[in-house]
Motif scaffolding. Sequence first.
Motif, PDB file in Angstrom:
ATOM      1  N   ARG A  47     -63.436  39.741 112.041  1.00 15.83           N
ATOM      2  CA  ARG A  47     -63.341  38.560 112.889  1.00 15.83           C
ATOM      3  C   ARG A  47     -62.260  37.656 112.312  1.00 15.83           C
ATOM      4  O   ARG A  47     -61.669  37.965 111.286  1.00 15.83           O
ATOM      5  N   TYR A  48     -62.025  36.544 112.954  1.00 10.60           N
ATOM      6  CA  TYR A  48     -60.915  35.662 112.567  1.00 10.60           C
ATOM      7  C   TYR A  48     -60.905  35.352 111.069  1.00 10.60           C
ATOM      8  O   TYR A  48     -59.885  35.519 110.404  1.00 10.60           O
ATOM      9  N   ALA A 107     -57.197  38.780 115.564  1.00  6.86           N
ATOM     10  CA  ALA A 107     -58.594  38.582 115.968  1.00  6.86           C
ATOM     11  C   ALA A 107     -58.754  38.474 117.478  1.00  6.86           C
ATOM     12  O   ALA A 107     -59.763  38.917 118.024  1.00  6.86           O
ATOM     13  N   TYR A 108     -57.766  37.878 118.144  1.00  6.20           N
ATOM     14  CA  TYR A 108     -57.961  37.603 119.566  1.00  6.20           C
ATOM     15  C   TYR A 108     -56.945  38.238 120.512  1.00  6.20           C
ATOM     16  O   TYR A 108     -57.185  38.320 121.711  1.00  6.20           O
ATOM     17  N   LEU A 150     -55.170  34.886 113.747  1.00  8.86           N
ATOM     18  CA  LEU A 150     -55.475  34.559 115.141  1.00  8.86           C
ATOM     19  C   LEU A 150     -54.990  35.670 116.068  1.00  8.86           C
ATOM     20  O   LEU A 150     -55.717  36.098 116.973  1.00  8.86           O
ATOM     21  N   LYS A 194     -58.994  45.647 112.226  1.00 11.35           N
ATOM     22  CA  LYS A 194     -59.461  45.959 113.579  1.00 11.35           C
ATOM     23  C   LYS A 194     -60.421  47.151 113.539  1.00 11.35           C
ATOM     24  O   LYS A 194     -61.467  47.148 114.188  1.00 11.35           O
TER      25      LYS A 194
END
Length: 166
Positions: free
Chosen positions: A87-88, A163-164, A160, A82
Amino acid sequence: MLLTIILAFSGCALLFLMIWEATVTMPFSALAKNFPLDVQEKLKPRLDSMPLTPKRIIGGIILVILILAWFGLFIVAGVDGKAHGFRYWDYAIRFLIIGAAVKVFDIVGLDFFLLTKTKFFQHYLPETEGCKGWKQFGYNRKQQIRQCIIIPICCLLSALAFAYLV
């Protein structure tokens, strides 16, 4: 990438420490289910008569701490990702490298080398000396295959999440 390699080696070390600690203190008799069948049979009298001692209680606490540290590896990997704008797929690759390294170490280092080529377990569990199970590489093949399927799925789900969702 350096942190990923350090975390992968740390995961391997933690897995070994978990195995060692559980073998020495046997905090939960259910842990013996990970041994070959003939070894389980030889251990049955010992496990059935094992009193709840401070050594076993402390062993259980240490085992929980080691398991939490193992999960902490992935948290450190995620938080660092982070901070570096992962990214993913960056997360996925990092988690898959760590998961694969630990699984390869489990199969090659623990199941093949430690179980079949050394007398590591017999040192702590002398009543199992001479059991043929100690020479049966692959006795837990179904369990290993399940883990080889579950680990990548968990790694991708963790990627996942970081990333999100985090």
